[in-house]
Design an enzyme around this catalytic site. Structure first.
Site, mmCIF file in Angstrom:
data_model
loop_
_atom_site.group_PDB
_atom_site.id
_atom_site.type_symbol
_atom_site.label_atom_id
_atom_site.label_comp_id
_atom_site.label_asym_id
_atom_site.label_seq_id
_atom_site.Cartn_x
_atom_site.Cartn_y
_atom_site.Cartn_z
ATOM 1 N N THR A 84 0.823 -1.217 0.000
ATOM 2 C CA THR A 84 0.000 0.000 0.000
ATOM 3 C C THR A 84 0.858 1.270 0.000
ATOM 4 O OG1 THR A 84 -1.643 -1.240 1.229
ATOM 5 C CG2 THR A 84 -1.878 1.149 1.253
ATOM 6 N N GLY B 292 4.553 2.038 11.491
ATOM 7 C CA GLY B 292 4.317 0.805 12.229
ATOM 8 C C GLY B 292 5.515 0.359 13.044
ATOM 9 N N CYS C 75 0.099 7.572 9.476
ATOM 10 C CA CYS C 75 -0.896 8.423 8.814
ATOM 11 C C CYS C 75 -1.575 9.357 9.815
ATOM 12 C CB CYS C 75 -1.929 7.542 8.143
ATOM 13 S SG CYS C 75 -2.475 6.173 9.191
ATOM 14 N N ARG D 229 -10.250 3.899 10.632
ATOM 15 C CA ARG D 229 -10.816 2.881 9.730
ATOM 16 C C ARG D 229 -10.304 1.502 10.188
ATOM 17 N NH1 ARG D 229 -6.347 1.042 9.523
ATOM 18 N NH2 ARG D 229 -4.831 1.169 7.835
ATOM 19 N N HIS E 187 -1.143 7.441 19.697
ATOM 20 C CA HIS E 187 -0.973 8.608 18.820
ATOM 21 C C HIS E 187 -0.405 9.828 19.541
ATOM 22 C CE1 HIS E 187 -4.158 5.924 17.293
ATOM 23 N NE2 HIS E 187 -3.491 6.080 16.165
ATOM 24 N N GLY E 188 -0.874 10.047 20.793
ATOM 25 C CA GLY E 188 -0.366 11.214 21.539
ATOM 26 C C GLY E 188 1.144 11.120 21.751
ATOM 27 N N HIS F 106 -9.578 7.772 7.980
ATOM 28 C CA HIS F 106 -9.762 8.007 9.416
ATOM 29 C C HIS F 106 -10.460 9.376 9.581
ATOM 30 C CE1 HIS F 106 -6.685 4.958 10.291
ATOM 31 N NE2 HIS F 106 -5.757 5.649 9.653
ATOM 32 N N GLN G 239 -5.498 7.358 4.997
ATOM 33 C CA GLN G 239 -4.391 6.598 5.601
ATOM 34 C C GLN G 239 -3.426 6.043 4.576
ATOM 35 O OE1 GLN G 239 -7.541 5.533 5.443
ATOM 36 N NE2 GLN G 239 -7.482 3.514 4.493
HETATM 37 N N1 LIG Z 1 -1.762 1.227 5.119
HETATM 38 C C1 LIG Z 1 -1.794 2.279 5.896
HETATM 39 O O1 LIG Z 1 -2.856 2.815 6.125
HETATM 40 C C2 LIG Z 1 -0.573 2.852 6.506
HETATM 41 C C3 LIG Z 1 0.511 2.079 6.800
HETATM 42 N N2 LIG Z 1 1.595 2.655 7.401
HETATM 43 C C4 LIG Z 1 2.745 1.853 7.774
HETATM 44 O O2 LIG Z 1 3.470 1.518 6.584
HETATM 45 C C5 LIG Z 1 4.062 0.245 6.722
HETATM 46 C C6 LIG Z 1 3.613 -0.619 5.559
HETATM 47 O O3 LIG Z 1 2.208 -0.754 5.608
HETATM 48 P P1 LIG Z 1 1.355 -1.121 4.319
HETATM 49 O O4 LIG Z 1 1.957 -0.535 3.090
HETATM 50 O O5 LIG Z 1 -0.046 -0.807 4.654
HETATM 51 O O6 LIG Z 1 1.532 -2.689 4.301
HETATM 52 P P2 LIG Z 1 1.213 -3.661 3.104
HETATM 53 O O7 LIG Z 1 0.990 -4.992 3.707
HETATM 54 O O8 LIG Z 1 0.180 -3.099 2.197
HETATM 55 O O9 LIG Z 1 2.575 -3.668 2.280
HETATM 56 C C7 LIG Z 1 3.741 -4.232 2.775
HETATM 57 C C8 LIG Z 1 4.447 -4.933 1.632
HETATM 58 O O10 LIG Z 1 5.690 -5.458 2.104
HETATM 59 C C9 LIG Z 1 5.816 -6.793 1.633
HETATM 60 N N3 LIG Z 1 6.734 -7.521 2.511
HETATM 61 C C10 LIG Z 1 6.459 -8.319 3.567
HETATM 62 N N4 LIG Z 1 7.601 -8.780 4.107
HETATM 63 C C11 LIG Z 1 8.619 -8.261 3.390
HETATM 64 C C12 LIG Z 1 10.032 -8.365 3.441
HETATM 65 N N5 LIG Z 1 10.645 -9.104 4.373
HETATM 66 N N6 LIG Z 1 10.757 -7.698 2.533
HETATM 67 C C13 LIG Z 1 10.177 -6.930 1.589
HETATM 68 N N7 LIG Z 1 8.833 -6.808 1.479
HETATM 69 C C14 LIG Z 1 8.071 -7.449 2.376
HETATM 70 C C15 LIG Z 1 4.407 -7.332 1.610
HETATM 71 O O11 LIG Z 1 4.320 -8.442 0.746
HETATM 72 C C16 LIG Z 1 3.657 -6.112 1.072
HETATM 73 O O12 LIG Z 1 3.709 -6.055 -0.339
HETATM 74 C C17 LIG Z 1 3.675 -0.251 8.127
HETATM 75 O O13 LIG Z 1 4.678 0.149 9.024
HETATM 76 C C18 LIG Z 1 2.391 0.521 8.415
HETATM 77 O O14 LIG Z 1 2.147 0.683 9.796
HETATM 78 C C19 LIG Z 1 1.681 3.991 7.629
HETATM 79 C C20 LIG Z 1 0.644 4.810 7.306
HETATM 80 C C21 LIG Z 1 -0.591 4.280 6.800
HETATM 81 O O1 LIG Z 2 -0.521 3.620 11.325
HETATM 82 C C1 LIG Z 2 -1.712 3.639 11.057
HETATM 83 O O2 LIG Z 2 -2.708 3.952 11.922
HETATM 84 P P1 LIG Z 2 -2.484 4.292 13.450
HETATM 85 O O3 LIG Z 2 -1.723 5.584 13.492
HETATM 86 O O4 LIG Z 2 -3.866 4.449 13.976
HETATM 87 O O5 LIG Z 2 -1.736 3.149 14.073
HETATM 88 C C2 LIG Z 2 -2.121 3.205 9.730
HETATM 89 O O6 LIG Z 2 -3.450 3.607 9.462
HETATM 90 C C3 LIG Z 2 -1.972 1.735 9.681
HETATM 91 O O7 LIG Z 2 -2.729 1.264 10.706
HETATM 92 P P2 LIG Z 2 -2.838 -0.305 10.887
HETATM 93 O O8 LIG Z 2 -1.552 -0.741 11.533
HETATM 94 O O9 LIG Z 2 -4.029 -0.450 11.776
HETATM 95 O O10 LIG Z 2 -3.021 -0.869 9.515
#
Ligand SMILES: NC(=O)C1=CN([C@@H]2O[C@H](COP(=O)(O)OP(=O)(O)OC[C@H]3O[C@@H](n4cnc5c(N)ncnc54)[C@H](O)[C@@H]3O)[C@@H](O)[C@H]2O)C=CC1
Ligand SMILES: O=C(OP(=O)(O)O)[C@H](O)COP(=O)(O)O
Length: 338
Positions: free
Chosen positions: A12, A111, A141, A169, A195-196, A221, A302
């Site tokens: 994502t 994360g 986010c 969400r 978050h705080g 959110h 997000q």
């Molecule tokens: N989706 C969201 O709303 C938000 C996510 N984040 C943070 O961003 C980070 C990523 O989240 P997303 O993009 O949502 O996750 P996601 O699951 O959509 O994407 C992560 C990607 O990394 C891949 N992956 C898994 N293990 C791996 C490895 N060892 N090496 C390389 N790639 C690997 C997965 O296959 C996937 O394609 C987390 O720390 C999350 O908390 C931050 C803001 C918003």
């Molecule tokens: O970091 C986020 O939210 P958060 O600040 O509420 O933990 C992103 O929306 C990802 O949340 P998730 O870890 O619940 O997918």
């Protein structure tokens, strides 16, 4: 030479950051690393992004799927000036030694724990703290949305105390396994939510309490915000201040945008890639003052608000630009601002 950027974790966040990097005149995308040959691997290939195997044992799977690999993640990191780690929560920490072995600065996502890195990052809040740092965490986010809002309020009026309820969400649209599907969960049930304290990684002295909930929604959110200011501006003045922030969108009165669904429709109608909304979306009509108390509602997309922040963090760690220059360049190239 342009900054050579690798993206490890093409989900994502990673796929959006990769696209944003390709739009930067001072950056080049060296490639992206994936664990498996799914539809996102095919997307990377179709966009011409060199694809690297994140896990060596799985190279055969890509070959079987007919997807060409440029190498392993180790080679990708070796070729990069900066790595953006966008792996699932916790995996970034596991990857840290890989980046250290190559002496390659790395950005991690919200994360990961704050103590993994030299500094957490929000472009509007603390760009300078990340200049020249080796390990930087772009805050989540929600924390990004709060930092963008609190930075100008603190600078202009002073913040005595912020109190925010975050209606989060349950999962992203493609996360069909997440929930709740029919409930409203205090989450976390204890105070404060994370978050705080996370905002305090950007503004250490800011007094903030946060409460979180999770609801059966996937689009955005929503934050219910109360900030006690150290002065008493009127609501119009606060709205004008927020209007002047490049990553805040004040939803106009009379726009018929009543929630996240309408906001996403608005973004898609305006041709936003994936319907992304990089800005905090604050309902103008909600901006109210009661004495020194400011109240408002904001919606946060997000999946995308951290994308311009990652681009700016790349410039911070490489010392390629200061905050103002970087934010302006990112906004212009990505298309931030409605
Ligand atoms: N989706 C969201 O709303 C938000 C996510 N984040 C943070 O961003 C980070 C990523 O989240 P997303 O993009 O949502 O996750 P996601 O699951 O959509 O994407 C992560 C990607 O990394 C891949 N992956 C898994 N293990 C791996 C490895 N060892 N090496 C390389 N790639 C690997 C997965 O296959 C996937 O394609 C987390 O720390 C999350 O908390 C931050 C803001 C918003
Ligand atoms: O970091 C986020 O939210 P958060 O600040 O509420 O933990 C992103 O929306 C990802 O949340 P998730 O870890 O619940 O997918």
């Amino acid at each position: 030479m342009n900054v050579q950027v690798a993206v490890n974790g093409y989900g994502t966040i990673g796929k959006r950051v990769a696209d944003a990097v390709t739009l930067q005149p001072d950056m080049e995308l060296v490639g992206v690393a994936k664990t498996r040959p799914n539809h996102e691997a095919e997307l990377a290939e179709s966009k011409g992004y060199p694809l690297y195997a994140a896990i060596e044992d799985r190279i055969d799977l890509f070959e079987e799927a007919g997807i060409e690999l440029a190498g392993t993640v180790d080679e990708l990191v070796a070729a990069a000036d900066v790595v953006v780690d966008a792996c699932p929560s916790g995996i970034g920490a596991e990857n840290k030694s890989l980046y250290e072995d190559h002496d390659t600065p790395a950005l991690y996502q919200g994360g990961e724990d704050a103590d993994l890195v030299d500094t957490s990052f929000n472009a509007r809040g603390n760009f300078a703290d990340a200049v020249g740092a080796d390990h930087v965490r772009v805050v989540s986010c929600n924390t990004t949305g709060l930092s963008r809002l609190l930075a100008p309020l603190e600078a202009e009026y002073g913040v005595e105390k912020a109190r925010v309820t975050l209606i989060r969400r349950g999962g992203d649209p493609a996360q069909s396994g997440r929930g709740p599907i029919n409930d409203i969960l205090p989450n976390p049930v204890h105070l404060p939510s994370h978050h705080g304290p996370d905002v305090n990684t950007i503004f250490p002295d800011l007094d903030i309490d946060t409460l979180g909930l999770k609801v059966p929604a996937t689009l955005m959110h929503t934050h219910s915000v109360n900030v006690t200011l150290e002065s008493t501006p009127d609501a119009d003045a606060v709205a004008e201040l927020l209007e002047g922030e490049s990553r805040i969108f004040l939803i106009p009165e009379g726009s018929d945008i009543d929630g996240a669904g309408a906001l996403k429709e608005f973004a898609m109608d305006r041709g936003r890639p994936r319907g992304d909304i990089w800005e905090n979306c604050i309902w103008r009509e909600s901006v109210s003052m009661e004495g020194s108390d400011l109240y408002l509602f904001q919606a946060i997309h997000q999946e995308s608000d951290v994308v311009p922040e990652n681009v700016d963090a790349i410039r911070a760690v490489t010392g390629a630009a200061d905050a103002e220059e970087s934010i302006a360049r990112t906004n212009e190239t990505v298309g931030v601002g409605f």
